[in-house]
Write a protein that holds these residues in place. Sequence first.
Motif, PDB file in Angstrom:
ATOM      1  N   THR A  51       0.895  -1.015  -0.080  1.00  0.00           N
ATOM      2  CA  THR A  51       0.042  -0.160   0.030  1.00  0.00           C
ATOM      3  C   THR A  51       0.911   1.303  -0.067  1.00  0.00           C
ATOM      4  N   GLU A  52       0.334   2.093  -0.379  1.00  0.00           N
ATOM      5  CA  GLU A  52       1.168   3.578  -0.335  1.00  0.00           C
ATOM      6  C   GLU A  52       1.682   3.899   1.074  1.00  0.00           C
TER       7      GLU A  52
ATOM      8  N   ARG B 292       4.607   1.738   1.569  1.00  0.00           N
ATOM      9  CA  ARG B 292       5.624   2.135   0.885  1.00  0.00           C
ATOM     10  C   ARG B 292       6.350   3.272   1.953  1.00  0.00           C
TER      11      ARG B 292
END
Length: 190
Positions: free
Chosen positions: A95-96, A99
């Motif tokens: 997922t962001e 990350r």
Amino acid sequence: MPRAVDHEQRRFEIVAGLWQIVAEQGIEGVSLRTVAARAGVSMGRVQHYFGTKDALVIAGIDLLVKQAVVGYEATVGSPPRDRLLHLLLQQIPATEAGRIGVTVWYAYVAKAMTHAAVREILAEATRVGVEECTRHVQEADGLGEVEARARAIELLSLSDGLTLRVLIGDITADEAESSIRAYSSRLPGS
């Protein structure tokens, strides 16, 4: 009547601002002023809670490790193989938010080369990770301690390498997860 202040929440908001700066600019981009601006608080508040940039940087890695431990502890009661997979997959940035977290982690890894306190926190977190992974390999595969530790280091190294490849865009998080699941399924006890 004065409002009750949630000091832990305020500290977290400041550290979240720190993590955003680190994810975008690295630790060298951190200053009390930039973190205050990103967190939407005054520089005085940042100084009140952390005092110095160094204290803030150390608080950032400390909280990152603590959050990983909380995520891992949520797997208590699961079978050893599932807990092992959690250890191997938790760092894959799917997922962001993941990350950002992994980018921040690797910024701290780089900082550890020249910062003793950061190096100490990362070394302890890594040591505990190897111990936990070793224990789960022993439970799942019935291996002796020496062989289980070697297998644990091998698995964690695979996870580290795949994580780096996801970060640079060489493979996707799904490909990394599939690789780890496929590799671990070929181990004894699977």
